[in-house]
Design an enzyme around this catalytic site. Structure first.
Site, PDB file in Angstrom:
ATOM      1  N   THR A 167      46.050  41.588  44.527  1.00  0.00           N
ATOM      2  CA  THR A 167      45.265  42.094  45.380  1.00  0.00           C
ATOM      3  C   THR A 167      45.694  42.425  46.877  1.00  0.00           C
ATOM      4  O   THR A 167      46.747  41.673  47.106  1.00  0.00           O
ATOM      5  CB  THR A 167      44.046  41.008  45.714  1.00  0.00           C
ATOM      6  OG1 THR A 167      44.698  39.835  45.987  1.00  0.00           O
ATOM      7  CG2 THR A 167      42.951  41.042  44.488  1.00  0.00           C
TER       8      THR A 167
ATOM      9  N   CYS B 269      49.790  35.444  44.975  1.00  0.00           N
ATOM     10  CA  CYS B 269      48.272  35.265  45.143  1.00  0.00           C
ATOM     11  C   CYS B 269      48.280  34.920  46.698  1.00  0.00           C
ATOM     12  O   CYS B 269      49.055  34.286  47.432  1.00  0.00           O
ATOM     13  CB  CYS B 269      47.738  33.999  44.489  1.00  0.00           C
ATOM     14  SG  CYS B 269      46.157  33.492  45.227  1.00  0.00           S
TER      15      CYS B 269
ATOM     16  N   ASN C  18      52.784  34.018  38.569  1.00  0.00           N
ATOM     17  CA  ASN C  18      52.102  34.637  39.660  1.00  0.00           C
ATOM     18  C   ASN C  18      52.750  34.271  41.226  1.00  0.00           C
ATOM     19  O   ASN C  18      52.774  33.186  41.495  1.00  0.00           O
ATOM     20  CB  ASN C  18      50.641  33.848  39.852  1.00  0.00           C
ATOM     21  CG  ASN C  18      49.818  34.408  40.823  1.00  0.00           C
ATOM     22  OD1 ASN C  18      50.273  35.186  41.877  1.00  0.00           O
ATOM     23  ND2 ASN C  18      48.631  34.008  40.858  1.00  0.00           N
TER      24      ASN C  18
ATOM     25  N   ASN D  19      49.115  33.336  32.831  1.00  0.00           N
ATOM     26  CA  ASN D  19      49.419  33.333  34.063  1.00  0.00           C
ATOM     27  C   ASN D  19      49.597  32.044  34.692  1.00  0.00           C
ATOM     28  O   ASN D  19      48.917  31.055  34.645  1.00  0.00           O
ATOM     29  CB  ASN D  19      48.263  34.090  35.041  1.00  0.00           C
ATOM     30  CG  ASN D  19      48.635  34.259  36.425  1.00  0.00           C
ATOM     31  OD1 ASN D  19      48.760  33.606  37.010  1.00  0.00           O
ATOM     32  ND2 ASN D  19      48.890  35.561  36.529  1.00  0.00           N
TER      33      ASN D  19
ATOM     34  N   LYS E 268      54.364  39.236  38.490  1.00  0.00           N
ATOM     35  CA  LYS E 268      53.550  39.585  39.097  1.00  0.00           C
ATOM     36  C   LYS E 268      53.606  39.787  40.448  1.00  0.00           C
ATOM     37  O   LYS E 268      53.646  38.973  41.164  1.00  0.00           O
ATOM     38  CB  LYS E 268      52.151  39.055  38.690  1.00  0.00           C
ATOM     39  CG  LYS E 268      50.754  39.772  39.335  1.00  0.00           C
ATOM     40  CD  LYS E 268      49.510  39.274  38.573  1.00  0.00           C
ATOM     41  CE  LYS E 268      48.450  40.194  39.214  1.00  0.00           C
ATOM     42  NZ  LYS E 268      47.154  39.742  38.673  1.00  0.00           N
TER      43      LYS E 268
ATOM     44  N   GLY F 141      39.074  46.142  43.222  1.00  0.00           N
ATOM     45  CA  GLY F 141      38.138  47.026  42.660  1.00  0.00           C
ATOM     46  C   GLY F 141      38.620  48.340  42.876  1.00  0.00           C
ATOM     47  O   GLY F 141      39.673  48.698  43.502  1.00  0.00           O
TER      48      GLY F 141
ATOM     49  N   ILE G  89      49.299  45.899  40.793  1.00  0.00           N
ATOM     50  CA  ILE G  89      49.381  45.116  41.711  1.00  0.00           C
ATOM     51  C   ILE G  89      48.333  44.020  41.782  1.00  0.00           C
ATOM     52  O   ILE G  89      47.341  43.883  41.171  1.00  0.00           O
ATOM     53  CB  ILE G  89      49.106  45.785  43.246  1.00  0.00           C
ATOM     54  CG1 ILE G  89      47.714  46.588  43.314  1.00  0.00           C
ATOM     55  CG2 ILE G  89      50.222  47.044  43.451  1.00  0.00           C
ATOM     56  CD1 ILE G  89      47.236  47.282  44.609  1.00  0.00           C
TER      57      ILE G  89
ATOM     58  N   ALA H 115      38.471  34.892  47.288  1.00  0.00           N
ATOM     59  CA  ALA H 115      39.515  33.707  47.896  1.00  0.00           C
ATOM     60  C   ALA H 115      39.095  32.423  47.068  1.00  0.00           C
ATOM     61  O   ALA H 115      38.714  31.470  47.648  1.00  0.00           O
ATOM     62  CB  ALA H 115      39.129  33.548  49.493  1.00  0.00           C
ATOM     63  N   ILE H 116      39.341  32.593  45.750  1.00  0.00           N
ATOM     64  CA  ILE H 116      39.073  31.609  44.929  1.00  0.00           C
ATOM     65  C   ILE H 116      40.000  30.425  45.250  1.00  0.00           C
ATOM     66  O   ILE H 116      39.719  28.917  45.140  1.00  0.00           O
ATOM     67  CB  ILE H 116      39.342  31.928  43.365  1.00  0.00           C
ATOM     68  CG1 ILE H 116      38.396  33.274  43.211  1.00  0.00           C
ATOM     69  CG2 ILE H 116      38.721  30.912  42.551  1.00  0.00           C
ATOM     70  CD1 ILE H 116      36.756  33.131  43.047  1.00  0.00           C
TER      71      ILE H 116
END
Lengths: 254, 307
Positions: free
Chosen positions: B197, B134, B131, B104, B169, B221, B195, B75-76
């Protein structure tokens, strides 16, 4: 320069409950490492993806000693490694402690809990006058190793050894004075040291930690609040893995 | 042995020619400066930068990172230096390498996105990735990506201003990703990437506390790969524009799976964190696979899953 390497475990021993000391043989990393830097250690378990950032405790030729607490699956796995085993690492990472800041001055090295480990190589490297203060909850570890490099005072929360209280209680009780402080430990301790140094107008260098992903400054996962605008994002976020982990006390907000 | 077969890994995305189909996933690779110390950026099909907005964004409080089984949450909050510093520092850095530059773009409002898109019009970048997916910011990002009308509108608005081909995206946090894909295509998207996240959560039972300061984060991941693969397959069959596949790709076999499912190119994200050489290894692995099966041109593999 940073390197990806497969290091070989040279030795592994338990220092205290859940605290392990592992010496590894590296190709380049030990040769270029400095006190206060860290390495990323990668698990072999495909379910534990992220590298574990572990501070460097001692540097000896092509060997590195890391001392770490078993805090989860990854470090549990590392604690089972035996001499001859391979371990994938990247390093050396981060900036490390500035030894030159103490030239011609008296240094005070303060460590709390598992924060004492990166201070051992620092204690070795600082050639001038120095005092060392180590704080623990109850059980004392690695005190003798520090005593080889300077006078050591101990504080324990339960009062079982040394001063009852925290590291700053020990500093005050012993009347320890210094020009430059180097510290690593839990955030409340570092916050206390920031204030202590500010009151006395002392130079302080503190080492921080945070959850990391890449370990090299790309993902922006491990930032801390900084007083000045940072170079990377032009806001007030320093990257602990890349701009740190060592910062000037007044540079960061804890 | 006979003559060595000529293998072409070249990928054409809306007129932009990539030397191979492997690129970095936005947000995992910065603008390449840090990873450039560890790998040869010339080996990549493209570098997709971390999202950049019109002004600097400080991002979310820490902890921003948590590990999960076979994956991680982040969660940047799109911390980024803003377009001015980005143009001055990051683009010239990337220009030194023989790779394509995909920027991006993120924003809180349509105007934010357009400001960045217009600013990039005169910059030497090859493509824009917008983007709209997010999950870690309250405004902008995913707010644009979960409603087909909003997806079409933002795509149209960006396309009207953009001088470079536009990649939209997409978020997996929707009921039917093909609805969003078709909306983006209707808005004029040149390429789709997916995709982003999956929104997730982790709780520390000892502290009875959320692992992330933001409470929720984006799961990435290997744990998400089967979901991502299914969505790329569905999307590639639903639209006619090229699709860039990503989500948990960590080895060349993963990448080939996405290509067989219909992806024209692939992005590698979280794997960079634990194997900095992953992108280069994957590009080599794809080429070896093509040699092994006598595939002369990578386009033969796109969507070539048979049964």
């Amino acid at each position: 320069m940073k390197y990806m390497e497969t290091a070989i475990v040279f030795s592994q021993e338990a220092l205290a409950h859940d605290i392990y000391s592992m010496v590894i043989t590296t190709e380049q990393i030990a040769k270029e490492a400095k006190p206060g830097q860290f390495i990323s250690v990668y698990s072999r378990d495909g379910a534990s993806l992220l590298p574990r950032p572990i501070s460097i405790c001692e540097i000896d030729g092509n060997r590195l000693r890391i001392v770490y607490r078993v805090a989860g699956k990854g470090t549990k796995e590392f604690s089972g490694y035996r001499p001859g085993d391979q371990v994938r690492i990247m390093g050396p990472l981060g900036n490390g402690f500035p030894l030159e800041a103490a030239e011609g001055k008296k240094a005070l090295i303060i460590g709390g809990g598992i924060g004492i480990f990166p201070l051992l190589e620092l204690a070795k490297g600082l050639k001038g006058r120095k005092e060392i203060v180590l704080g623990y909850r109850d059980h004392v570890f690695m005190k003798e190793a520090f005593e080889a490099w300077g006078p050591v005072s101990v504080a324990t929360e339960d009062g079982s050894q040394g001063t009852k209280g925290n590291v700053l209680d020990a500093v005050r009780e012993k009347g320890i004075e210094a020009d430059v402080i180097y510290a690593c430990g839990p955030a409340p301790m570092l916050k206390g040291i920031q204030a202590f140094a500010a009151e006395r107008n002392l130079e302080a260098w503190i080492s921080l930690e945070e959850r990391m992903a890449c370990g090299i400054g790309a993902c922006l996962g491990c930032v801390c609040k900084s007083k000045e605008v940072d170079h990377h994002t032009n806001v007030h976020n320093k990257r602990i893995c890349k701009d740190g982990p060592v910062f000037r006390g007044e540079e960061v907000e804890l | 042995m006979g003559e060595k077969m000529t293998i072409s890994t070249t990928v054409n995305l809306a007129g932009v020619e990539l030397k191979n189909p492997v690129m970095t996933a936005s947000g995992t690779f910065g603008s390449g400066q840090e990873y450039g110390e560890l790998i040869d950026l010339n080996r990549l099909g493209a570098v997709v930068t971390k999202g950049v907005a019109n002004v600097p964004w400080p991002g979310n409080p820490v902890p921003r990172i948590a590990e999960t089984h076979g994956g991680m949450l982040n969660a940047i909050g799109l911390q980024n230096p803003g377009i001015d510093l980005f143009c001055k520092r990051d683009i010239p850095f990337l220009r030194q390498f023989d790779t394509k530059i995909i920027v991006n773009v993120c924003g809180r409002t349509t105007e934010d996105y357009l400001e960045v898109v217009e600013r990039l019009g005169d910059e030497p970048v090859d493509m824009l990735e917008i983007n709209i997916s997010c999950p870690n910011v309250k405004e902008g990002g995913i707010a644009f990506g979960q409603d087909p009308k909003a997806v079409e509108a933002i795509t149209k608005a960006v396309k009207a201003k953009a001088k470079q081909p536009v990649i939209m995206k997409l978020s997996p946090n929707v009921t039917d990703i093909t609805v969003m894909a078709k909306a983006a295509e209707a808005g004029g998207a040149d390429v789709l990437s997916l995709i982003n996240t999956l929104t997730g959560m982790k709780i520390d039972v000892h502290k009875r506390a959320f692992a992330l300061a933001n409470r929720t984060g984006g799961l990435s991941g290997p744990a998400i790969k089967p979901v991502a693969l299914r969505m790329v397959y569905q999307t590639a069959r639903a639209v006619s524009c090229p699709v860039i596949g990503m989500g948990g790709i960590a080895c060349w076999e993963d990448a080939v799976e996405f290509i067989l499912a219909g992806a024209a190119a692939v992005s590698v994200g979280t794997a960079n964190f634990y194997r900095p050489g992953a992108t280069v290894e994957i590009a080599e692995g794809i080429e070896n696979y093509m040699g092994q099966y006598g595939v002369a041109d990578i386009s033969e593999l796109v969507g070539a899953v048979e049964k």
